[in-house]
Enzyme design. Structure first.
Site, PDB file in Angstrom:
ATOM      1  N   ARG A  57      17.928  -2.930  -1.610  1.00 52.39           N
ATOM      2  CA  ARG A  57      17.933  -1.578  -1.059  1.00 52.39           C
ATOM      3  C   ARG A  57      18.971  -1.460   0.063  1.00 52.39           C
ATOM      4  NH1 ARG A  57      11.587  -1.118   0.153  1.00 52.39           N
ATOM      5  NH2 ARG A  57      11.948  -3.342   0.504  1.00 52.39           N
ATOM      6  N   LYS A  60      14.612  -3.521   5.525  1.00 54.91           N
ATOM      7  CA  LYS A  60      13.665  -4.574   5.898  1.00 54.91           C
ATOM      8  C   LYS A  60      13.887  -5.052   7.323  1.00 54.91           C
ATOM      9  CE  LYS A  60      10.836  -6.037   3.924  1.00 54.91           C
ATOM     10  NZ  LYS A  60       9.428  -5.556   3.946  1.00 54.91           N
ATOM     11  N   TYR A 120      11.743  -0.903   8.571  1.00 53.29           N
ATOM     12  CA  TYR A 120      10.414  -1.493   8.437  1.00 53.29           C
ATOM     13  C   TYR A 120      10.389  -2.769   9.276  1.00 53.29           C
ATOM     14  CZ  TYR A 120       9.352   1.542   4.454  1.00 53.29           C
ATOM     15  OH  TYR A 120       9.107   2.626   3.651  1.00 53.29           O
ATOM     16  N   HIS A 175       6.853  -4.429  10.454  1.00 54.16           N
ATOM     17  CA  HIS A 175       5.630  -5.179  10.146  1.00 54.16           C
ATOM     18  C   HIS A 175       5.468  -6.352  11.119  1.00 54.16           C
ATOM     19  CE1 HIS A 175       5.054  -2.858   6.495  1.00 54.16           C
ATOM     20  NE2 HIS A 175       6.296  -3.127   6.141  1.00 54.16           N
ATOM     21  N   GLU A 234       6.871   2.026   9.398  1.00 56.04           N
ATOM     22  CA  GLU A 234       5.489   1.984   8.911  1.00 56.04           C
ATOM     23  C   GLU A 234       4.466   2.539   9.880  1.00 56.04           C
ATOM     24  OE1 GLU A 234       6.111  -2.045  10.893  1.00 56.04           O
ATOM     25  OE2 GLU A 234       7.280  -0.734   9.589  1.00 56.04           O
ATOM     26  N   SER A 246       4.947   2.840  -0.583  1.00 57.07           N
ATOM     27  CA  SER A 246       3.586   2.562  -1.040  1.00 57.07           C
ATOM     28  C   SER A 246       3.382   3.098  -2.453  1.00 57.07           C
ATOM     29  CB  SER A 246       2.569   3.200  -0.087  1.00 57.07           C
ATOM     30  OG  SER A 246       2.622   2.597   1.187  1.00 57.07           O
ATOM     31  N   ALA A 277      -0.690  -5.832   0.437  1.00 60.85           N
ATOM     32  CA  ALA A 277      -0.780  -5.833   1.903  1.00 60.85           C
ATOM     33  C   ALA A 277      -0.094  -7.042   2.537  1.00 60.85           C
ATOM     34  CB  ALA A 277      -2.254  -5.789   2.329  1.00 60.85           C
ATOM     35  N   ASP A 298       2.861  -7.671   3.434  1.00 61.02           N
ATOM     36  CA  ASP A 298       3.755  -7.367   4.555  1.00 61.02           C
ATOM     37  C   ASP A 298       3.010  -7.369   5.885  1.00 61.02           C
ATOM     38  OD1 ASP A 298       6.346  -7.123   3.547  1.00 61.02           O
ATOM     39  OD2 ASP A 298       5.983  -5.105   2.814  1.00 61.02           O
ATOM     40  N   ALA A 326       6.736  -9.969  -0.777  1.00 62.81           N
ATOM     41  CA  ALA A 326       6.685  -9.188   0.458  1.00 62.81           C
ATOM     42  C   ALA A 326       7.587  -7.961   0.458  1.00 62.81           C
ATOM     43  CB  ALA A 326       7.035 -10.088   1.650  1.00 62.81           C
TER      44      ALA A 326
END
Length: 379
Positions: free
Chosen positions: A15, A75, A94, A96, A118, A134, A268, A270, A299
């Site tokens: 991505r 990421k 993101y 996390h 997130e 999601s 879940a 991540d 992940a």
């Protein structure tokens, strides 16, 4: 503002933080955009398309991080990227952080301002920047799980939808949110017998209505969870506590009661995973077997369908990127409490409570962190 888009370097991550359409919108607002050469190759977008949209192509990630005021990516920054972040630089991606103390420490040491996709919220209580991924991950979870159920992949050899005269697979979805709904939608469409567990009666009622009785809804208790996973062929872990580590709902003891070859897909992961036995895997080596149960714990699941994911993500993130660029991060966050919920790290402080609690850091509320340095304290 000078905005940077580096090429993603996480394993099998294709991505990219902005599409050419996103670049064009930012350029139209008077901003400069640096895009690392080859950043869009994984989704079939060449450098020339970014240039035509108004971006400047630079050769290395070092050039992006050295000059950009706002870094937009997908990421979480890898260790080598964290070392390139600088004090006051804004990172929008993101993150996390709750299950990732190493990354949290690196971001704190960098002095950057880190805004996590997130944990950005909306006025309906949703997570608008997590939702598109999601949706992708939920739909992919059934696709990945069905493949892992094949005997050659270590599974139990059950066809998800069965055939006439043969019982279809039993799919148990833990969590009825965006991931769970999308997983259930695909599983029901493929003919599986689907059960969704959740603790929200309102959500269970909504699911029952939407699916018109084509799946089973159960209020989630330990007893219900134990009974359902024991007889499942495929279990989807779709629980989420925004910004916090996922609760370990399925224990090793429960796995020992499950049939060998059963597949679990931990969406879940991540956030640390909701199966006690989960550990992150990659698209290159997506599964492992523990207690006879096949675990799929990739992940960055949406990275496998990178083109769809990138366009869906840019659609969601672009309005927020524009606000950050047009107003500057401080005013953008203060003007929009929902975007402000995305602030996780600010110049050496953790500003998201669930992350601070998970990692044992002192918590500084975002509104306090955003006060100008010259503003006197309130009495």
């Amino acid at each position: 503002m000078l905005i940077g888009v580096p090429k993603e370097i996480k394993v099998h991550e294709y991505r990219v933080g902005l599409t050419p359409a996103g670049v064009r919108e930012l350029a139209r607002h008077g901003h400069r955009i640096l895009v690392q050469a080859g950043a869009g190759e994984g989704i079939g977008i060449g450098d020339a398309q970014y240039q035509a949209a108004g971006a400047q192509i630079v050769g290395t990630a070092q050039e992006v991080y050295a000059h950009a005021e706002l870094v937009v990516k997908v990421k979480e920054p890898q260790p080598v990227e964290c070392k390139m972040l600088r004090e006051g630089q804004v990172l929008f991606a993101y993150l996390h952080l709750a299950p990732d103390p190493g990354q949290a420490r690196a971001l704190l040491e960098s002095g950057c301002v880190a805004i996590a996709y997130e944990t950005v919220t909306d006025d309906r209580g949703g997570l608008p920047l997590l939702a598109p991924m999601s949706e992708v991950a939920g739909r992919m979870s059934i696709q990945a799980g069905a493949h892992a159920m094949e005997k050659a992949a270590g599974g139990n050899g059950v066809l998800l939808g069965g055939v006439p005269g043969v019982t279809p697979a039993k799919v148990v979805v833990i969590g009825g949110g965006v991931v769970g709904y999308n997983a259930a939608r695909v599983a029901v469409g493929m003919g599986a017998h689907v059960t969704v567990l959740d603790r929200s009666l309102a959500r269970l009622n909504w699911l029952d209505t939407v699916f018109d009785g084509r799946l089973t809804t159960l209020y989630s208790t330990t007893d219900a969870l134990e009974n359902e996973v024991r007889s499942a062929d495929l279990v989807i872990g779709a629980v989420l506590v925004p910004g916090a580590a996922a609760p370990k709902l399925v224990t090793r003891a429960m796995l020992k009661d499950m049939r060998p070859g059963t597949v679990v897909v931990d969406v879940a992961i991540d956030q640390g995973g909701c199966f006690e036995t989960s550990r992150p895997t990659t698209h290159q080596n997506p599964t492992f077997i523990e207690e006879g149960i096949v675990h799929y714990c990739v992940a960055n699941m949406p990275g496998a369908v990178a083109r769809t994911s990138t366009f869906a993500l840019t659609n969601a993130t672009l309005p927020y990127a524009l606000a950050l660029a047009d107003k500057g991060y401080r005013k953008a966050l203060l003007d929009d409490p929902h975007l402000c919920h995305g602030l996780n790290v600010h110049r050496g402080k953790i500003t998201y409570k669930a992350v601070a609690e998970a990692l044992g850091y002192e918590y500084q509320p975002a509104h306090e962190a955003l006060k100008p340095w010259w503003q006197p304290p309130e009495h």
